[in-house]
Design an enzyme around this catalytic site. Structure first.
Site, PDB file in Angstrom:
ATOM      1  N   ASP A 306       0.912  -1.427   0.124  1.00  8.71           N
ATOM      2  CA  ASP A 306      -0.267   0.092  -0.052  1.00  8.71           C
ATOM      3  C   ASP A 306       0.506   1.288   0.469  1.00  8.71           C
ATOM      4  OD1 ASP A 306      -2.492   1.381   0.190  1.00  8.71           O
ATOM      5  OD2 ASP A 306      -2.750   0.101   1.494  1.00  8.71           O
ATOM      6  N   HIS A 340       1.429   1.930  -3.416  1.00  6.22           N
ATOM      7  CA  HIS A 340       0.442   2.528  -3.738  1.00  6.22           C
ATOM      8  C   HIS A 340       0.853   4.049  -4.562  1.00  6.22           C
ATOM      9  CE1 HIS A 340      -3.243  -0.231  -3.079  1.00  6.22           C
ATOM     10  NE2 HIS A 340      -2.648   0.284  -3.848  1.00  6.22           N
TER      11      HIS A 340
END
Length: 564
Positions: A306, A340
């Protein structure tokens, strides 16, 4: 054809960046002047100091066989060290299986180079406790390593801390190869009815179907969530309300949820760490610095599932009630591989974020490079963000993204996934309306991205005052700017594959370009749209390098655009 002069000076970021050695030898009251903040004063980050006394966990019966549960032995060593006035607790050679460890003040937990501190897959070893998740008070399984209200605390060494996160995490089939998926299904657990998601247990499945799972509001208690316990995955390291924290040298990996989570901490240093998670690790952030003051993150590497380096300060009304920003933070000399976002602010930033200096970092293969995200309901102000000397390569989505329509989804859609653009509506401005302003980004080189720059504000609260200087960005698409005010680009090269248009501006005002370079021979340089658009200015830029300079749509007029 006409060529304009290339003039103008660059933003000076003369910053006196501080080092750990400097911080150790200064008074807590001593401060440093930073020209980057226009005269604002930044405090030094204070370092913890420890007695040289050393305690080996073997003294308390720990066994390095990878089978024996050493929870009691390690916690006993930490408690003994703390009671003796502090020092170093050593985890020596071997694989040390453990349940949750609780740190204490004046203790340095030191992981030797050839040591692995491995946390058990037995969920029963992790009781539900009152904690915090994504900015809200929440029931969570106790973190593998935690500490609260501590002073002078550290995790150091060059060994490995492994959270066994693969036992906790749900996984989407689309993120694995066929072989990986078959092996995962064969290992146990459950598969969703549509055969697209694997879950570790029935409790995990039930958690996905529960409204506000784990949230401790409206009279809810920890006991109310026992039936979805497995869904409430712990962060690997949680340090709450601590002073003088050091994380140095260690590899932190395979976290059930976030990896490193300093919350409400003051004077925290993260140096020379490796933070790793599988790229498909849901919520597998690298570090989430939340409502912290005075922090230094340097010389570290992140390769996670993430966001890589993320700044937060609470969520929605609860975050605004807390009202504690993350402020006075240096991030330098870091590398982020898969994530991300490389450096990220938000989306939980309701307490505000200010006084950030990010420099000399590289992002390689991240979904987004510099990622700034929020949404209605958050409130909070993000301001005084200074970023310089950033290298990027093979960015999957946007190199720079400022977005006030954040959705809790992966930033890049999976193959075949369709996403509709958000409906544009104007809402009243309240304390729940977020504000992004005063960003300064300079000296950026990006070799490969889907889009160079994306700016999307709200109609009732534009993103404002962004200064982008000295950039070379090679991308498939150029720049998209919507509902923004005061966006200034100087000496920027957008080397795009798509040249129809290179730059799209909609319902924005006071947007300036000074020394803009673009692909020669393209179709259209500017597409200007929206009745609210005005004050678009282009100077010191060659006007004859494209077939058409500008096109007006959706109510925009020629009066909104000047190119001279």
């Amino acid at each position: 054809m006409k060529i304009f002069n290339k003039t103008g000076s660059c933003l000076l970021l003369a910053v006196l960046l501080f080092t750990g050695a400097e911080a150790q030898n200064t008074s807590p009251k001593k401060q440093v002047q930073s020209a980057a903040f226009g005269g604002m004063v930044l405090p030094k980050v204070q370092q913890p100091m420890f007695k040289k006394d050393t305690i080996n966990i073997i003294r308390f019966g720990a066994k390095a066989d990878g089978i024996t549960l050493n929870t009691s032995a390690i916690n006993s060593a930490i408690n003994a060290c703390n009671k003796a006035g502090g020092g170093v607790v050593v985890v020596p050679t071997g694989i040390w299986l453990s349940g949750p460890i609780v740190l204490k003040s004046n203790v340095n937990l030191h992981i030797n180079r050839d040591a692995i501190l491995l946390f058990t897959k037995d969920f029963d070893q992790y009781p539900l406790v009152a904690g915090n998740w994504e900015g809200l008070p929440s029931a969570r399984n106790q973190s593998p390593i935690s500490g609260k209200n501590l002073e002078n605390v550290a995790i150091t060494g060059s060994g490995i801390i492994d959270g066994n996160g693969d036992a906790w995490r749900m996984v989407k089939k689309d993120k694995l190869t066929d072989t990986q998926w078959k092996n995962l299904v064969a290992s146990g657990g459950l598969v969703s009815e549509d055969k697209k998601t694997w879950y570790p247990s029935e409790k995990t499945v039930k958690g996905t179907q529960t409204k506000q799972p784990g949230v401790l509001l409206n009279g809810k208690t920890v006991k109310d969530f026992e039936d979805i316990k497995d869904f409430l995955r712990p962060n690997l390291i949680v340090l709450e309300s601590c002073k003088k924290v050091l994380l140095e040298g260690v590899t932190f990996q395979n976290s059930p949820a976030w990896n490193l989570h300093p919350l409400l901490c003051t004077d925290i240093t993260v140096r020379n760490v490796q933070v790793k998670n599988p790229w498909y690790a849901q919520n597998g952030d690298g570090i989430d610095l939340e409502s912290c003051k005075n922090a230094l993150i340097e010389n570290s590497t992140f390769d996670v599932g993430d966001d890589g380096i993320c700044i937060k300060s609470g969520r929605d009304e609860e975050g605004r009630k807390r009202g504690i920003p993350t402020e006075n933070v240096i991030v330098r000399n870091c590398i982020v591989y898969h994530a991300h976002g490389g450096f990220v602010i938000g989306s939980e930033m309701s307490g505000g974020v200010k006084n950030m200096i990010v420099s000399n970092c590289s992002f390689i293969g991240t979904d987004i490079g510099l990622r700034f995200k929020t949404t209605r309901g958050r409130g909070g102000v993000v301001e005084k963000i200074y970023i310089s000397d950033i290298n990027m390569k093979d960015i999957v989505g946007e190199a720079l993204l400022f977005d006030m329509y954040y959705e809790a989804k992966d930033p890049v859609p999976l193959a075949g996934e369709q996403r509709a653009a958000p409906v544009v509506e104007t809402f009243p401005v309240t304390d729940a309306t977020p504000l992004f302003k005063d960003f300064h980004v300079r000296n950026v080189v990006c070799n490969g991205a889907a889009k160079a720059i994306f700016v999307r504000g709200l109609p009732e609260m534009n993103i404002a005052d962004i200064y982008l200087d000295n950039m070379v960005i090679k991308a498939k698409k150029g720049m998209e700017c919507t509902e923004a005010t005061g966006i200034h680009l100087k000496n920027v090269q957008l080397l795009t594959d798509n040249t129809n248009p290179v730059i799209s501006i909609n319902n924005s005002n006071n947007i300036t370009f000074d020394v803009l370079k673009y692909p020669i021979g393209g179709d259209l340089l500017f597409k200007i749209g929206g009745e609210k658009t005005k004050g678009i200015s282009v100077k010191n830029t060659w006007a004859g390098g494209v077939k058409n300079n500008v096109e007006f749509t959706d109510g925009a007029t020629e009066q909104s655009f000047i190119m001279n």
